[in-house]
Design an enzyme around this catalytic site. Structure first.
Site, PDB file in Angstrom:
ATOM      1  CG  ASN A  13      -1.897   1.120   1.256  1.00 14.78           C
ATOM      2  OD1 ASN A  13      -1.860   2.025   0.431  1.00 14.78           O
ATOM      3  ND2 ASN A  13      -2.799   1.095   2.222  1.00 14.78           N
ATOM      4  CE  LYS A  20      -0.553   2.580   5.038  1.00 13.59           C
ATOM      5  NZ  LYS A  20      -1.787   2.920   5.772  1.00 13.59           N
ATOM      6  NE  ARG A  93      -5.001   2.803  -1.633  1.00 11.13           N
ATOM      7  CZ  ARG A  93      -4.756   3.970  -1.053  1.00 11.13           C
ATOM      8  NH1 ARG A  93      -3.667   4.143  -0.344  1.00 11.13           N
ATOM      9  NH2 ARG A  93      -5.600   4.960  -1.187  1.00 11.13           N
ATOM     10  CG  HIS A 181      -9.823   7.593   0.742  1.00  5.97           C
ATOM     11  ND1 HIS A 181     -10.130   8.945   0.751  1.00  5.97           N
ATOM     12  CD2 HIS A 181      -8.475   7.527   0.824  1.00  5.97           C
ATOM     13  CE1 HIS A 181      -9.021   9.657   0.858  1.00  5.97           C
ATOM     14  NE2 HIS A 181      -7.995   8.816   0.901  1.00  5.97           N
ATOM     15  N   GLY A 212      -4.739  12.812   2.447  1.00  2.00           N
ATOM     16  CA  GLY A 212      -5.830  12.758   1.483  1.00  2.00           C
ATOM     17  C   GLY A 212      -7.096  12.494   2.276  1.00  2.00           C
ATOM     18  NE  ARG A 241      -4.031  14.464  -2.419  1.00  2.00           N
ATOM     19  CZ  ARG A 241      -4.393  13.207  -2.195  1.00  2.00           C
ATOM     20  NH1 ARG A 241      -5.628  12.814  -2.492  1.00  2.00           N
ATOM     21  NH2 ARG A 241      -3.536  12.347  -1.683  1.00  2.00           N
ATOM     22  CG  ASP A 282       2.007  17.625  10.329  1.00  2.00           C
ATOM     23  OD1 ASP A 282       1.122  17.567  11.209  1.00  2.00           O
ATOM     24  OD2 ASP A 282       2.968  16.829  10.291  1.00  2.00           O
ATOM     25  CB  VAL A 283      -3.865  18.296  10.782  1.00  2.00           C
ATOM     26  CG1 VAL A 283      -4.870  18.657  11.871  1.00  2.00           C
ATOM     27  CG2 VAL A 283      -4.512  18.448   9.408  1.00  2.00           C
ATOM     28  CB  ILE A 330      -6.822  13.768  10.468  1.00  3.33           C
ATOM     29  CG1 ILE A 330      -5.525  14.297   9.846  1.00  3.33           C
ATOM     30  CG2 ILE A 330      -7.576  14.887  11.177  1.00  3.33           C
ATOM     31  CD1 ILE A 330      -5.752  15.274   8.708  1.00  3.33           C
ATOM     32  CD  GLU A 380      -6.183   2.357   2.930  1.00  4.66           C
ATOM     33  OE1 GLU A 380      -6.809   3.232   2.308  1.00  4.66           O
ATOM     34  OE2 GLU A 380      -4.975   2.454   3.223  1.00  4.66           O
TER      35      GLU A 380
END
Length: 395
Positions: A13, A20, A93, A181, A212, A241, A282-283, A330, A380
């Site tokens: 992934n 990953k 994926r 997703h 994303g 984005r 970066d939140v 997040i 996933e």
């Protein structure tokens, strides 16, 4: 319990800056190994591998200048451990396969060639994904390999969720709303089903919030609408984005700024969103400085606002809401973001329990909330393993 079989499904992934991978037992469907190479293309790269008990098998910093370098490091690790972790199949994926490739498929040279024709639909994802697939196809030609598409979950969206109001001259050439997703959404639905929730009679919104980000409306067990459309650029404001833009804004950029198509693509994919507003996408970084930095606060407010607005739109599309699920990096980890998103949604019947939310409990809605609000860590790779097992019929 570990299977008597001594071989594993490798699940791959890749993201924009990470790779990953997991090893799954094809009989028990239990994860044996999980690993990630992070921060690819930066000076802060890290290669981490752990087993099912959480024991670290590798935890090293490194410079992974590009995805190819990261893949080389991964294949080297697999070679070094092949006696202990032999492979029986590989699952990949893939973000996009066009209108005719959504269900999982066995990997062939012809499929790989066909998928290259759809790079224009996901130019920031498909090239690297296909390059990775090519490397593993060359290296493991004796193993069956399966391609799992992120668009599969949305394959049965109705006309209103699926089509743009454009002439068939254009929509017949693959210009439709695909949604993304999907592997994450599929996993969340499996988890809800495992909780004995009658998912086919519930109206569900799943918010996959990470670098994303997208939302999906699931009614009667099927995706009926989602925030991303023909590409992973659309929908919500994201890390780098833009999300949805007025078509006039795109025309403005093309005409008045004289941008080329490639420059526009780079702008909307890598230089927009939170990064464009506050200098970083970066939140967590934004939250750290948001109380003193006005632009950081505005960026976070816009992110939460667009998620909240889309929850409202998708609720209207379904004619109600029974369950809201937060997932993704997040959505799973940042209680303050969940709280800000759900603020002012009481009229929909959404009420959080602040204590449960801060503790990142799996159910964070209060007793008075009509809508159940869940926090579920996505997986996933498990969905990839399931599809690969089903396609290869490993017993």
């Amino acid at each position: 319990m570990k299977s008597k079989l001594s071989s594993y499904i490798l699940c791959l992934n890749s993201g924009s800056s990470s790779l990953k991978f997991s090893l799954y037992d094809p009989v028990s469907r239990q994860m044996e190994i999980a690993g990630v190479i992070n921060a690819i293309g930066t000076l802060n790269g890290w290669f981490k591998v752990s087993d099912s008990r959480g024991t670290l098998l590798k935890n090293e910093a490194g410079l992974f200048k590009d995805m190819h370098t990261a893949v080389e490091s991964l294949t080297k690790w697999l070679d070094e451990h092949q006696s202990k972790y032999p492979l029986t199949a590989i699952g990949h994926r893939v973000v996009q396969g066009g209108p005719d490739h959504r269900a999982p498929e066995m990997l062939t040279e012809q499929l790989l060639k066909t998928l290259k024709q759809f790079i224009f639909l996901a130019p920031n994802h498909l090239p690297e994904e296909l390059a990775i697939i090519h490397i593993f196809l060359e290296k493991f030609r004796n193993l069956p390999q399966v391609v799992c598409f992120d668009t599969f979950f949305h394959r049965d969206m109705p006309f209103c969720g699926h089509h743009y109001p454009l002439s068939s001259k254009y929509t017949s050439k693959d210009l439709i709303r695909y949604g993304f997703h999907g592997l994450s959404y599929e996993y969340i639905m499996l988890r809800l089903k495992a909780k004995h929730i009658p998912i086919k009679s519930k109206k569900i919104i799943i918010a996959h919030l990470g670098n994303g980000a997208s939302l999906v409306a699931v009614k009667n067990g099927c995706s009926i609408d989602t925030t991303m459309g023909v590409s992973p650029i659309g929908g919500l404001v994201m890390s780098t984005r833009s999300g949805d833009l007025d078509p006039g804004a795109i025309l403005f950029l093309l005409k008045h700024n004289k941008l080329s198509v490639d420059e526009l693509d780079n702008l909307l994919s890598k230089e927009s969103g939170l990064k464009a507003i506050a200098g970083t996408g970066d939140v967590r970084e934004l939250l750290e400085v948001g109380h003193t930095n006005a632009t950081a606060a505005k960026a976070l407010a816009l992110f939460c606002y667009t998620v909240r607005k889309q929850i409202g739109a998708l609720t209207a599309a379904m004619g109600g809401l029974d369950i809201l699920v937060f997932t993704g990096g997040i959505g799973e980890n940042l209680a303050v973001i969940r709280s800000r998103i759900c603020k002012d949604l009481a009229f929909f019947g959404i009420a959080l329990d602040s204590r449960l939310n801060l503790c990142n409990r799996e159910v964070i809605s209060s007793e008075k909330s009509r809508v159940l609000v869940h926090v579920i860590k996505t997986n996933e790779e498990l969905v990839i393993a399931r599809h690969t097992q089903n396609m290869v019929q490993l017993k």
